[in-house]
Design a protein around this motif. Structure first.
Motif, mmCIF file in Angstrom:
data_model
loop_
_atom_site.group_PDB
_atom_site.id
_atom_site.type_symbol
_atom_site.label_atom_id
_atom_site.label_comp_id
_atom_site.label_asym_id
_atom_site.label_seq_id
_atom_site.Cartn_x
_atom_site.Cartn_y
_atom_site.Cartn_z
ATOM 1 N N ARG A 127 -18.371 -24.479 -4.390
ATOM 2 C CA ARG A 127 -17.151 -24.022 -3.714
ATOM 3 C C ARG A 127 -17.266 -22.565 -3.296
ATOM 4 O O ARG A 127 -16.888 -22.189 -2.175
ATOM 5 C CB ARG A 127 -15.943 -24.189 -4.623
ATOM 6 C CG ARG A 127 -15.509 -25.613 -4.867
ATOM 7 C CD ARG A 127 -14.315 -25.644 -5.802
ATOM 8 N NE ARG A 127 -13.162 -24.948 -5.237
ATOM 9 C CZ ARG A 127 -12.036 -24.704 -5.893
ATOM 10 N NH1 ARG A 127 -11.933 -25.074 -7.166
ATOM 11 N NH2 ARG A 127 -11.036 -24.097 -5.308
ATOM 12 N N LEU A 128 -17.786 -21.734 -4.174
ATOM 13 C CA LEU A 128 -17.889 -20.303 -3.885
ATOM 14 C C LEU A 128 -18.895 -20.034 -2.763
ATOM 15 O O LEU A 128 -18.621 -19.251 -1.847
ATOM 16 C CB LEU A 128 -18.301 -19.547 -5.150
ATOM 17 C CG LEU A 128 -17.279 -19.525 -6.295
ATOM 18 C CD1 LEU A 128 -17.904 -18.928 -7.552
ATOM 19 C CD2 LEU A 128 -16.027 -18.733 -5.894
ATOM 20 N N LEU A 129 -20.057 -20.696 -2.827
ATOM 21 C CA LEU A 129 -21.083 -20.458 -1.828
ATOM 22 C C LEU A 129 -20.814 -21.187 -0.519
ATOM 23 O O LEU A 129 -21.226 -20.732 0.553
ATOM 24 C CB LEU A 129 -22.447 -20.893 -2.377
ATOM 25 C CG LEU A 129 -22.992 -20.086 -3.557
ATOM 26 C CD1 LEU A 129 -24.260 -20.737 -4.101
ATOM 27 C CD2 LEU A 129 -23.274 -18.646 -3.149
ATOM 28 N N GLY A 130 -20.103 -22.314 -0.610
ATOM 29 C CA GLY A 130 -19.889 -23.154 0.565
ATOM 30 C C GLY A 130 -18.967 -22.563 1.609
ATOM 31 O O GLY A 130 -18.869 -23.104 2.712
ATOM 32 N N ARG A 131 -18.310 -21.463 1.288
ATOM 33 C CA ARG A 131 -17.480 -20.803 2.300
ATOM 34 C C ARG A 131 -18.318 -19.915 3.216
ATOM 35 O O ARG A 131 -17.877 -19.523 4.285
ATOM 36 C CB ARG A 131 -16.391 -19.977 1.618
ATOM 37 C CG ARG A 131 -15.466 -20.795 0.723
ATOM 38 C CD ARG A 131 -14.330 -19.947 0.182
ATOM 39 N NE ARG A 131 -13.523 -20.703 -0.767
ATOM 40 C CZ ARG A 131 -13.471 -20.458 -2.065
ATOM 41 N NH1 ARG A 131 -14.195 -19.470 -2.579
ATOM 42 N NH2 ARG A 131 -12.709 -21.182 -2.868
#
Length: 255
Positions: free
Chosen positions: A116-120
């Motif tokens: 979730r954190l990296l996927g933005r």
């Protein structure tokens, strides 16, 4: 509904009287994997997964969506057994180059949170199962819904990557680095990195694979992947957010 993921096409079927609310929630949660109308008529399917109709209430629908995620994952893994090198892992890639970071870890150690954190910022490929072509290092996306807590509660909800603002999968991701996550609540805020030798790396990765023994020369396949992606790094950390700066460097190839 026809789903495309892990280089596989799978039909999901439900009874005619299934509540519309469930069908809408299902279609939205799996939006990144749903095959478009034209491809639906022509893409060959490996088979069908028949699901039961849940009661028309929020709790029953939530539980049914969680079961479906597990069942779809099991069917996709079975379909690619003996073909792909599959890890219990999350993965994101550089949206421009397809350079992919694979983060391997058991359940409950932060894969979904890190995805979730990296996927933005980077292309979201999966938070659950990473399938890799052992001959080319190509990663087969599985952009499934993510199981996340809402409102600070303990209950998790299958949530579409769209709702989380995650970037679409790169069309041709290739593994560039593999890391092994080691979550330790007593660790300092700074991330500790350990480079594992080939034998130690294979020993650490094998328990986090699916159907490895069905591949031709399975241990050679893992060793070959490590040769391609560089030494395995074990990252010891406290919170998933602590990993973001280092993960970004590994994806982008910066020191």
């Amino acid at each position: 509904m026809r789903l495309a993921a892990l280089d596989t096409v799978l039909d999901v079927e439900w009874p005619a009287l299934t509540p519309v609310t469930f069908v809408e929630a299902l279609t939205h949660a799996w939006s990144r994997c749903v095959v478009d109308e034209q491809a639906r008529r022509t893409a060959p399917s490996v088979g069908a997964l028949s699901i039961k109709s849940p009661a028309d209430d929020d709790e029953a629908i939530r539980a049914a969506l969680q079961r479906l995620s597990q069942d779809v994952t099991h069917r996709l893994i079975a379909a690619q057994t003996g073909r792909l090198l599959m890890f219990h892992a999350g993965a994101v890639s550089d949206p421009a180059t397809g350079s992919t970071l694979v983060f391997v870890a058991p359940s409950g150690t932060g894969k979904t949170t890190l995805a979730r954190l990296l996927g933005r910022t980077y292309s979201y490929l999966t938070d659950e199962t990473v399938g890799i072509d052992p001959a080319t290092g190509g990663v087969r996306p599985y952009p499934k819904p993510l199981s996340v807590s809402h409102g600070g509660g303990w209950r998790k909800v299958e949530t579409s990557p769209e709702d989380l603002g995650l970037l679409p999968s790169h069309p041709e991701p290739v593994v560039s680095r593999i890391v092994l996550l080691n979550r330790n609540e007593g660790a300092p805020p700074s991330v500790a990195t350990d480079e594992l030798g080939t034998l130690d790396a294979i020993a650490a990765l094998v328990p986090e694979t699916s159907a490895l023994n069905r591949l031709p020369r399975p241990l050679h396949a893992v060793a070959g992947l490590l040769d391609r992606a560089g030494p395995l790094l074990r990252l010891t950390y406290r919170e998933s957010g602590d990993l973001v700066p280092l993960a970004s460097q590994l994806i982008e190839g910066t020191p």
